[in-house]
Design an enzyme around this catalytic site. Structure first.
Site, PDB file in Angstrom:
ATOM      1  N   LYS A   1       0.730  -1.184  -0.041  1.00 33.16           N
ATOM      2  CA  LYS A   1       0.080  -0.118  -0.157  1.00 33.16           C
ATOM      3  C   LYS A   1       0.939   1.299   0.019  1.00 33.16           C
ATOM      4  O   LYS A   1       2.121   1.348   0.340  1.00 33.16           O
ATOM      5  CB  LYS A   1      -0.901   0.006   1.333  1.00 33.16           C
ATOM      6  CG  LYS A   1      -2.042  -0.985   0.828  1.00 33.16           C
ATOM      7  CD  LYS A   1      -3.174  -0.467  -0.040  1.00 33.16           C
ATOM      8  CE  LYS A   1      -4.249  -1.570  -0.280  1.00 33.16           C
ATOM      9  NZ  LYS A   1      -5.307  -1.275   0.855  1.00 33.16           N
TER      10      LYS A   1
ATOM     11  N   ARG B   1      -5.210 -10.014   3.328  1.00 33.85           N
ATOM     12  CA  ARG B   1      -5.196  -9.996   1.835  1.00 33.85           C
ATOM     13  C   ARG B   1      -3.996  -9.404   1.413  1.00 33.85           C
ATOM     14  O   ARG B   1      -3.415  -8.261   1.474  1.00 33.85           O
ATOM     15  CB  ARG B   1      -6.211  -8.770   1.445  1.00 33.85           C
ATOM     16  CG  ARG B   1      -6.492  -8.836  -0.268  1.00 33.85           C
ATOM     17  CD  ARG B   1      -7.559  -7.654  -0.461  1.00 33.85           C
ATOM     18  NE  ARG B   1      -7.820  -7.593  -2.104  1.00 33.85           N
ATOM     19  CZ  ARG B   1      -7.123  -6.811  -2.589  1.00 33.85           C
ATOM     20  NH1 ARG B   1      -5.882  -6.110  -2.209  1.00 33.85           N
ATOM     21  NH2 ARG B   1      -7.248  -6.806  -3.941  1.00 33.85           N
TER      22      ARG B   1
END
Length: 302
Positions: free
Chosen positions: A228, A262
């Protein structure tokens, strides 16, 4: 903290969660993903990627047909359906693991569920309540994510500094109630605090520091921190060079008791979890355990 035991129900199945987190592998059916930039362009390559993630330890596969990048327009539902349905059919039919479809469009969710998907990963936080109706009608699981930004739009609001964790909890409580009003059972829900979505890097870190309080909502927590932007902001690394930062965030999530991770780099995260489990005494090692000669040292390639 160990993830509290909870049941997640989807389409006649039940996943018993708690203890060590389960791994959800990511397969993008897009040409413009922020993390792989179309590295697997064909259906066969994407199926093989899913197979390799399962072999590496993934117990769920998340398939998305629209990139979350904000410098591209939304994909038309018909095009997104063309991207995800053949892949959902192959992964759910041939590989034997539950498939999640990453979409905020009710038409796409319905088509993917008909093709074999059993979970809807809604990165809009039920901006379209019809998505809840689809899950109520089909029994599909529903992952509710926190975001104040509309899909494909960037929102960085400094006024949320210092209170973003409160906003996440309030938002998710509201969405749990909305899903229930639309007929989605409580056990069909999973929650995602939405790292990076409508958040500055500092706000994402604030939310992740407050993860344990989300257990009060009584539903399993999914942590999607792989590669991210907040990791890139902290480390100065591009997406595919963010593994070390991702593992640090994963370690934090494990300590906070998340239920599902995830991730893109399933094998590396699985190795991390195995060693972490051994060192924390969650995994008992056989006294006869030894490293095999074939992997004790690097082999000559010639």
């Amino acid at each position: 903290m160990i993830a509290p035991p909870l049941r997640f129900r989807f389409r006649g199945q039940a996943l018993e969660l708690g203890g060590r987190p389960k791994l959800m592998g990511v397969v993008n059916a897009t040409p413009d993903s922020f993390s792989d930039a179309g590295l697997h362009p064909t259906l066969e390559e994407r199926v093989e990627l899913a197979r390799s993630l399962i072999d590496a330890g993934a117990e769920l596969i998340d398939i998305g047909g629209e990139s979350g990048v904000t410098n591209r327009p939304p994909v038309r539902p018909a095009e997104e359906i063309e991207r995800v349905v053949p892949l959902v059919e192959r992964v759910s039919g041939d590989l034997g693991v539950p498939v999640s479809v990453d979409t905020y469009k009710s038409e796409v969710a319905r088509a993917a569920i008909a093709a074999g998907a059993s979970i809807v990963n809604d990165i809009s936080g039920l901006r379209d309540p019809l998505l809840a109706d689809v899950c109520a009608e089909t029994g599909a699981g529903l992952i509710l994510m926190h975001t104040r930004a509309a899909p494909k739009q960037k929102l960085l609001d400094p006024s949320l500094d210092g209170r973003i964790a409160d906003d996440v909890e309030e938002f998710l409580r509201e969405r749990i109630a909305l899903a229930g009003e639309r007929g989605v059972a409580f056990e069909q829900l999973m929650l995602d605090p939405g790292p990076d979505f409508g958040k500055t890097p500092a706000q994402t870190v604030e939310v992740l520091r407050a993860l344990p309080r989300l257990h009060e909502l009584g539903r399993p927590l999914l942590l999607a921190v792989s590669r991210k932007d907040f990791i890139g902001a902290i480390t100065g690394r591009p997406p595919r060079a963010r593994l070390a930062g991702t593992l640090a965030a994963v370690a934090h999530g494990v300590a906070a008791g998340v239920h599902v991770l995830r991730v893109h780099d399933v094998g590396d995260v699985a190795d991390f979890l195995a060693v972490d489990a051994a060192l924390s005494s969650a995994l008992e090692l056989d006294s006869e355990l030894r490293v095999a000669d074939a992997i004790r040292w690097e082999q000559d390639s010639e």
